[in-house]
Scaffold this active site. Sequence first.
Site, PDB file in Angstrom:
ATOM      1  CG  HIS A 144      -1.350   0.399   0.973  1.00  0.00           C
ATOM      2  ND1 HIS A 144      -3.087   1.341   0.565  1.00  0.00           N
ATOM      3  CD2 HIS A 144      -1.994   2.900   2.363  1.00  0.00           C
ATOM      4  CE1 HIS A 144      -4.279   2.078   0.758  1.00  0.00           C
ATOM      5  NE2 HIS A 144      -3.053   3.020   1.920  1.00  0.00           N
ATOM      6  CG  HIS A 186       2.333   7.480   0.446  1.00  0.00           C
ATOM      7  ND1 HIS A 186       1.827   8.639   0.149  1.00  0.00           N
ATOM      8  CD2 HIS A 186       1.154   6.302   0.931  1.00  0.00           C
ATOM      9  CE1 HIS A 186       0.411   8.833   0.397  1.00  0.00           C
ATOM     10  NE2 HIS A 186       0.064   7.857   0.512  1.00  0.00           N
ATOM     11  CE  LYS A 199      -2.300   8.724  -3.116  1.00  0.00           C
ATOM     12  NZ  LYS A 199      -3.405   7.564  -2.536  1.00  0.00           N
TER      13      LYS A 199
END
Length: 590
Positions: A468, A483, A526
């Site tokens: 994730h 990220h 995103k």
Amino acid sequence: QQQRHLVRMLTLYSLPFLFILSAVFRVACSDSACHEENLMYNGETASVSNARTAVDCQVQCDNTRCSYWTWLSGKCELKRIAKPGDKVPKRGAISGAKSSKSCDKGPVKAVPCKYTDTKEEILCVFPFVGENPGQKSGGSTHENCLKTKKGHYWCATRLNLDNRVSSTSVQNRDIDCGQRVNSKNELLCSPPGSDSPAKATTTKRTTTTTKKSKTSRSSCSSRCGKPAGLGECQCNNQCFSFGDCCSDYTTTCQVSNPNTCTGKCGAKFQRGKDCQCNVGCEKFKNCCPDYSKTCPVTPTTKPAAAASASSNKNVGVTLNGVSDLDLRTFSEDLLASDEDNVARLVEVDTGCTTRVGRPTDCSRNPLFSKVDTSILRKPVYQKLTALYENYDSDVAVKEDRTRAEQNEEDVFLSEIMKSKVMTKTLSFLKSKKLFTKSSNEFKKLLKELWFDVYSRGKRILGSSGFEHVFLGEKKAGKVQGFHNWVYFQHLEKKNELNYLGHWEKVDLGGKGTGLSFTFKWGEEQKPFASMLVGTSPEFELALYTTCLLARGDEKCSITLGGQPVAITTHVFTRPGGVRYIASSFMDWKP
């Protein structure tokens, strides 16, 4: 002798004429009939130079070893003959081939359309050949969207040099191209339930009027609410979103622009709108373009806000025996000790400034302009990238997590446990009694938190904390997590990502860059992404884990290179006290 003299004179005086004729012929061959709008070639670039127009760019291609070219914003890219790439949508770009190449396949064009469910913009390419991506032969030429067996309308989003489909929109979602029509005056794409009628309703009389009118292509006179052809400005209620309204649309058709704050200052927040006119829009980067000019903050408001910020600026919180000052000191020490920090070997081109969730691509270049190849020869980066092929991005697909893949996880964890960053982290955690066991036990904790798989819905074990945060996932057509800069540049290099623009860029004292930005992964966007650029994987893993143990689900306030940073971490807790990282990310203005 007279004959030879006559031939010499004819040759002498005809050379300038031939030169002029050649120049005229070259420009004629550079006619825009074969130019392709809103498209670029994504292959290797041989050279980049300035060019005033697309025609100038084609002339450059004609005079060099070049087969294909792309012109955008005054820059001419000549593509390598062997690898020109595919035709991919790019707003404002114009592309073409060398004049000597045949234009028998006809030019194609990228047109702004939208997904009907989210109103997210997508550029569709028309016409296209074939019914399936990668189809090498056969198939028909299509000037409209096609329909799947389940009744969903889709379009081509990338073509090869023969205009065959290489990529499409998401085929379980519908595409709507508004009232844009093709050469046959048919709507490009109009699924049931869209705002557009099933067929264009222009009549022969309207067509005749359009031909006679000199201003019809740039004016809404007699065209309000009616469809327009490719390349024409629009006069319907969708043109504000697509940015292609005629200049006189609001006055001629008597409509108001939803993308302005005129008459809307202080209005309540409207969910789903990316153009807000309230005091919170600056924080969330979704103000209308004219917000600051139309809705100025009163002078009495500013001092009060400033006083409030000043009085709370240095207030520290102590939780679990750890103060904010402890965390700030630790994070700065950790950044200084990061031996695998490669910020000096990475350069980014952040391009334009944009808003949260804005789908328009206003940055013509990739985010990463330079990544030194020596980075991926470092052991920790080698072991990180070895994990990339172990995951499926769709959380609805079960991760098999084979023994070989688990061994690769162990090798990665063993590598980071040898680093100075992890040694300091474990020492800090023990000093604050946040973790008191051995380094071996700490490695087991990291594996449980970050690598054990869990379900994000329907009991499908399709996710993990590592996937994730460090790789990103997709769920129900949305990008989640993602990220880490290493994986971002990995996919960007493979042309699987499209960086759209940013709204925050902070310097971490020369040890990295903090970014808040938006991008597309395939066709999914995103809306709000954040990441550090240049820091090592062990540094990020150590910071996130420390903040989890020290602050739990509360914000973790640290500094990096003197820059205030807030880390938010969420966990899934299972029976028996088992915990998994659900999400962890950074903000630059805590």
